[in-house]
Design an enzyme around this catalytic site. Structure first.
Site, mmCIF file in Angstrom:
data_model
loop_
_atom_site.group_PDB
_atom_site.id
_atom_site.type_symbol
_atom_site.label_atom_id
_atom_site.label_comp_id
_atom_site.label_asym_id
_atom_site.label_seq_id
_atom_site.Cartn_x
_atom_site.Cartn_y
_atom_site.Cartn_z
ATOM 1 N N GLU A 150 -78.496 64.215 34.200
ATOM 2 C CA GLU A 150 -77.899 65.301 34.880
ATOM 3 C C GLU A 150 -77.992 66.618 34.049
ATOM 4 O OE1 GLU A 150 -73.647 64.276 35.560
ATOM 5 O OE2 GLU A 150 -74.400 62.277 35.938
ATOM 6 N N GLU A 192 -69.239 57.394 32.331
ATOM 7 C CA GLU A 192 -68.134 58.143 31.459
ATOM 8 C C GLU A 192 -66.988 57.514 30.968
ATOM 9 O OE1 GLU A 192 -66.886 61.596 33.824
ATOM 10 O OE2 GLU A 192 -69.056 62.485 33.616
HETATM 11 C C1 XIL Z 1 -70.220 66.128 40.133
HETATM 12 C C2 XIL Z 1 -70.859 66.666 41.329
HETATM 13 O O1 XIL Z 1 -71.757 67.576 40.955
HETATM 14 C C3 XIL Z 1 -69.770 67.362 42.283
HETATM 15 O O2 XIL Z 1 -70.387 67.878 43.470
HETATM 16 C C4 XIL Z 1 -68.634 66.477 42.522
HETATM 17 O O3 XIL Z 1 -67.544 67.192 42.988
HETATM 18 C C5 XIL Z 1 -68.179 65.886 41.160
HETATM 19 O O4 XIL Z 1 -68.971 65.057 40.675
HETATM 20 N N1 XIL Z 1 -70.645 63.858 35.434
HETATM 21 C C6 XIL Z 1 -71.076 63.064 36.577
HETATM 22 C C7 XIL Z 1 -71.427 63.549 37.933
HETATM 23 O O5 XIL Z 1 -71.242 61.987 36.187
HETATM 24 O O6 XIL Z 1 -71.274 62.425 38.930
HETATM 25 C C8 XIL Z 1 -70.634 64.831 38.131
HETATM 26 O O7 XIL Z 1 -71.264 65.293 39.219
HETATM 27 C C9 XIL Z 1 -70.944 65.874 37.277
HETATM 28 C C10 XIL Z 1 -70.375 65.410 35.844
#
Ligand code: XIL
Length: 365
Positions: free
Chosen positions: A273, A166
């Protein structure tokens, strides 16, 4: 809220042997209805991923469904700095770092013949006290390199890593400002991260990863410009991650064009994701069935666009959670109203239309 949950989870007695025996418990007969559903991983050679947390791995219902359909795991948060470097850890003293949960996830993957995808080495959102406490640029850089090298070497079995996560601001107007960029420089902190990860694991596929590149054109452009610049400067970027946190009101075609654009570097692409929230923003009432159909339609778009890529560019297709109730969008601190259903399986582990959509695309791709 988040810290409390983590403290609680960190306090769980998560030894590798305990988890391995929990995994053995997973070899239970599956309910008949589920056996009729073809395992996703059997439908294509494409690795199908899912994120996991260690408490899930102690639940035989979860592990049975996971190992039946998926061939790759990503630790949802326990391979991030927030876990490995808890409050009180020192960047200089590796014996203070926390390995129990990420070790258990890596062991689970190995024991079940699944690929491991490591995430995430450098993320603006994570700035542990262990690093904030460091005074002086050379000490900071040495500690930064040591962190990346140590983690990547420890999980040498990982097929790939999200090295930089990100990097682009929410709306795409600029790159983010944070602890890493302030101490090491904007492009430099990324170059160092890729260089160090590559030296530690020359065969791993090293990713840059970003979200909302579908719906915000400026963000996609900024992401592409950054990748181009880093590649020109010699960064060992081996793949492009598209998180695909979507919602059912996404404009049709946006995902397809984002995948096509980001594949133009010729590098492997990771749908890293995916979840598709049931948006409540539209004023007109919609039935849940209608929403699940929209969700499935969007899954078809993403999966078909991804499967249109040459095989060499298809790294993996990863869901950000197994059952709706496992989703980060259903749990603190991102719970919303606690009713979202963004994943492929419902709370009881039954496949949803979105699952059928991915299965159909995999059969056709
Ligand atoms: C999120 C996880 O799902 C949560 O459990 C944690 O609290 C925070 O991170 N983008 C990303 C992921 O790159 O690492 C994030 O995951 C969701 C958004």
């Amino acid at each position: 809220m988040m810290i409390d949950r983590r403290r609680l989870m960190g306090a769980l007695p998560l030894t590798v042997p305990a988890l391995l025996s929990a995994c053995k418990g997973a070899a239970q007969p599956a309910p008949a209805a589920r056996l009729e559903t073809p395992p996703l991983k059997s439908l294509s050679s494409l690795p199908i991923g899912c994120c996991v947390q260690t408490p899930h791995l102690q639940d035989p219902v979860f592990t049975e469904l996971l190992t039946r359909h998926f061939s790759q795991v990503t630790p949802e948060w326990q391979m991030k700095m927030e876990y490995i470097l808890p409050e009180g850890a020192s960047a200089a003293d590796v014996s203070t770092w926390r390995w129990d949960a990420p070790d258990a996830i890596a062991a689970f993957a190995a024991m079940n013949g699944m690929r491991l995808h490591g995430t995430t080495l450098v993320w603006y959102a994570e700035h542990p006290p262990a690093f904030e406490a460091i005074d002086g640029q050379s000490g900071f850089e040495a500690a930064y390199r040591r962190y990346i090298e140590t983690v990547v070497r420890r999980y040498g079995a990982a097929t790939g890593w999200d090295v930089v996560n990100e990097p682009v601001d929410e709306d795409g107007s600029r790159l983010r400002e944070h602890l890493w960029q302030r101490n090491l420089g904007q492009e430099e902190h990324m170059l160092i991260a890729f260089e160090t990860a590559h030296a530690a694991a020359p065969d791993a596929v090293l990713f840059i990863n970003e979200y909302f590149v579908e719906k915000i054109p400026a963000k996609r452009l900024a992401y592409m410009r950054l990748i181009e610049t880093l590649l020109k400067r010699g960064a060992k970027i081996g793949g492009v991650g598209i998180q695909s946190h979507l919602d059912i009101d996404a404009r049709p075609g946006d995902s397809k064009s984002a995948i096509r654009d980001l594949a133009s570097f010729g590098l492997p692409v990771h749908i890293s994701e995916i979840d598709i929230g049931l948006s409540r923003e539209k004023p007109e009432p919609r039935t849940v069935d209608d929403q699940l159909k929209l969700q499935a339609g969007l899954m078809t778009e993403v999966a078909e666009a991804f499967l249109d890529l040459p095989q060499s560019q298809r790294y993996a297709f990863t869901a950000w959670g197994l059952r709706d109730k496992d989703s980060w969008l259903r749990n603190p601190p991102n719970a919303g109203d606690g009713t979202d259903q963004p994943l492929m399986f419902d709370d009881n582990g039954q496949p949803k239309p979105m699952f059928e959509a991915l299965a159909a695309a995999l059969r056709g791709g």
